[in-house]
Design a protein around this motif. Sequence first.
Motif, PDB file in Angstrom:
ATOM      1  N   UNK A  77      27.391 -31.631  10.851  1.00  0.00           N
ATOM      2  CA  UNK A  77      27.955 -32.074   9.576  1.00  0.00           C
ATOM      3  C   UNK A  77      28.486 -33.504   9.659  1.00  0.00           C
ATOM      4  N   UNK A  78      28.025 -34.258  10.650  1.00  0.00           N
ATOM      5  CA  UNK A  78      28.409 -35.665  10.746  1.00  0.00           C
ATOM      6  C   UNK A  78      27.426 -36.512   9.950  1.00  0.00           C
ATOM      7  N   UNK A  79      27.922 -37.590   9.381  1.00  0.00           N
ATOM      8  CA  UNK A  79      27.054 -38.476   8.601  1.00  0.00           C
ATOM      9  C   UNK A  79      25.933 -39.049   9.465  1.00  0.00           C
ATOM     10  N   UNK A  80      26.239 -39.354  10.689  1.00  0.00           N
ATOM     11  CA  UNK A  80      25.232 -39.937  11.579  1.00  0.00           C
ATOM     12  C   UNK A  80      24.046 -38.989  11.768  1.00  0.00           C
ATOM     13  N   UNK A  81      24.328 -37.717  12.030  1.00  0.00           N
ATOM     14  CA  UNK A  81      23.250 -36.760  12.253  1.00  0.00           C
ATOM     15  C   UNK A  81      22.460 -36.501  10.972  1.00  0.00           C
ATOM     16  N   UNK A  82      23.155 -36.434   9.836  1.00  0.00           N
ATOM     17  CA  UNK A  82      22.480 -36.157   8.564  1.00  0.00           C
ATOM     18  C   UNK A  82      21.593 -37.329   8.162  1.00  0.00           C
ATOM     19  N   UNK A  83      22.090 -38.558   8.288  1.00  0.00           N
ATOM     20  CA  UNK A  83      21.315 -39.723   7.859  1.00  0.00           C
ATOM     21  C   UNK A  83      20.104 -39.983   8.747  1.00  0.00           C
ATOM     22  N   UNK A  84      20.136 -39.476   9.974  1.00  0.00           N
ATOM     23  CA  UNK A  84      18.964 -39.641  10.859  1.00  0.00           C
ATOM     24  C   UNK A  84      17.857 -38.654  10.533  1.00  0.00           C
ATOM     25  N   UNK A  85      18.173 -37.614   9.774  1.00  0.00           N
ATOM     26  CA  UNK A  85      17.200 -36.576   9.443  1.00  0.00           C
ATOM     27  C   UNK A  85      16.534 -36.905   8.103  1.00  0.00           C
ATOM     28  N   UNK A  86      15.249 -37.237   8.144  1.00  0.00           N
ATOM     29  CA  UNK A  86      14.518 -37.606   6.927  1.00  0.00           C
ATOM     30  C   UNK A  86      14.212 -36.408   6.041  1.00  0.00           C
ATOM     31  N   UNK A  87      14.368 -35.197   6.544  1.00  0.00           N
ATOM     32  CA  UNK A  87      14.032 -34.004   5.776  1.00  0.00           C
ATOM     33  C   UNK A  87      15.169 -33.516   4.873  1.00  0.00           C
ATOM     34  N   UNK A  88      16.352 -34.137   4.989  1.00  0.00           N
ATOM     35  CA  UNK A  88      17.492 -33.712   4.169  1.00  0.00           C
ATOM     36  C   UNK A  88      17.339 -34.295   2.767  1.00  0.00           C
ATOM     37  N   UNK A  89      17.389 -33.463   1.722  1.00  0.00           N
ATOM     38  CA  UNK A  89      17.266 -33.997   0.359  1.00  0.00           C
ATOM     39  C   UNK A  89      18.508 -34.808  -0.008  1.00  0.00           C
ATOM     40  N   UNK A  91      19.455 -35.249  -3.140  1.00  0.00           N
ATOM     41  CA  UNK A  91      20.039 -34.675  -4.357  1.00  0.00           C
ATOM     42  C   UNK A  91      20.776 -33.394  -3.984  1.00  0.00           C
ATOM     43  N   UNK A  92      21.982 -33.284  -4.479  1.00  0.00           N
ATOM     44  CA  UNK A  92      22.803 -32.112  -4.157  1.00  0.00           C
ATOM     45  C   UNK A  92      23.200 -31.408  -5.447  1.00  0.00           C
ATOM     46  N   UNK A  93      22.850 -30.145  -5.550  1.00  0.00           N
ATOM     47  CA  UNK A  93      23.238 -29.333  -6.701  1.00  0.00           C
ATOM     48  C   UNK A  93      24.453 -28.516  -6.308  1.00  0.00           C
ATOM     49  N   UNK A  94      25.539 -28.710  -7.033  1.00  0.00           N
ATOM     50  CA  UNK A  94      26.772 -27.985  -6.708  1.00  0.00           C
ATOM     51  C   UNK A  94      26.767 -26.640  -7.403  1.00  0.00           C
ATOM     52  N   UNK A  95      26.712 -25.604  -6.611  1.00  0.00           N
ATOM     53  CA  UNK A  95      26.716 -24.238  -7.148  1.00  0.00           C
ATOM     54  C   UNK A  95      28.151 -23.757  -7.346  1.00  0.00           C
ATOM     55  N   UNK A  96      28.376 -22.837  -8.280  1.00  0.00           N
ATOM     56  CA  UNK A  96      29.724 -22.279  -8.415  1.00  0.00           C
ATOM     57  C   UNK A  96      30.095 -21.516  -7.147  1.00  0.00           C
ATOM     58  N   UNK A  97      31.382 -21.557  -6.777  1.00  0.00           N
ATOM     59  CA  UNK A  97      31.784 -20.844  -5.557  1.00  0.00           C
ATOM     60  C   UNK A  97      31.497 -19.352  -5.675  1.00  0.00           C
ATOM     61  N   UNK A 141      24.235 -24.292   5.430  1.00  0.00           N
ATOM     62  CA  UNK A 141      24.140 -25.493   6.261  1.00  0.00           C
ATOM     63  C   UNK A 141      23.296 -26.553   5.559  1.00  0.00           C
ATOM     64  N   UNK A 142      22.178 -26.142   4.964  1.00  0.00           N
ATOM     65  CA  UNK A 142      21.332 -27.090   4.245  1.00  0.00           C
ATOM     66  C   UNK A 142      22.073 -27.671   3.037  1.00  0.00           C
ATOM     67  N   UNK A 143      22.877 -26.848   2.361  1.00  0.00           N
ATOM     68  CA  UNK A 143      23.660 -27.336   1.213  1.00  0.00           C
ATOM     69  C   UNK A 143      24.701 -28.360   1.658  1.00  0.00           C
ATOM     70  N   UNK A 144      25.342 -28.114   2.790  1.00  0.00           N
ATOM     71  CA  UNK A 144      26.333 -29.059   3.310  1.00  0.00           C
ATOM     72  C   UNK A 144      25.662 -30.374   3.678  1.00  0.00           C
ATOM     73  N   UNK A 145      24.523 -30.296   4.357  1.00  0.00           N
ATOM     74  CA  UNK A 145      23.826 -31.520   4.770  1.00  0.00           C
ATOM     75  C   UNK A 145      23.311 -32.297   3.545  1.00  0.00           C
ATOM     76  N   UNK A 146      22.870 -31.593   2.492  1.00  0.00           N
ATOM     77  CA  UNK A 146      22.451 -32.269   1.262  1.00  0.00           C
ATOM     78  C   UNK A 146      23.657 -32.924   0.575  1.00  0.00           C
TER      79      UNK A 146
END
Length: 198
Positions: A77-89, A91-97, A141-146
């Motif tokens: 969940x670090x910005x460095x790891x997420x930004x290095x991954x080209x597969x992370x979308x 666009x982030x859709x915020x779902x209701x809790x 995890x994918x939602x957090x990274x997005x």
Amino acid sequence: MDATVMTCPHCGHQTHGFVRICPMCGGEIVKAALQKASTCPRCGGPLEDSDCHNHHLVKCSRCSGLWIPERDFEVLTSERDVYRDDNVPTACVRNPPPTADGYLPCPCCGSRMNRLNFKRISGVVIDRCRDCGWWLDAGELESIRAFIAAGGIEKAQDKQILQQHDELRELARSVDHLEFMQKVIHRWNFKRWLFDGF
């Protein structure tokens, strides 16, 4: 030795088991996991070893939930790891809790985990054992990274700055009010009024 006493791995100082930062050296005290996670806290299914984003994690074979140790969660969940991954979308859709199903037991130590909204504004509610790690349901995890890729960390920091700004403004108002009251008290000298007759 008492179970509530832990030894700092950095300096050897013994301290209370609830302390996470050593008062002598400032080092982090991490409680060792009592056992390896083997049963899913969500559905009771078996947990199996799995590779996820180049990390060795534990995954439920039935509901696809993930058990992530603290250190791996920080990296994933670090910005460095997420930004290095080209597969992370981006666009982030915020779902209701999700509706609360109660607190889940930690798959390692059995204690109840806390439910947290990641960075308070992401809308991704995850479970954490402060001693052992994090439980994420399928897709979280994918939602957090997005959320991170879409600039969510910056938005969370901006929101925190605005909140602190409002708190400082309210504190300044309180201080101004106190200063005004002190000036009134000193100007009219209530003590002289009270004790003039004695």
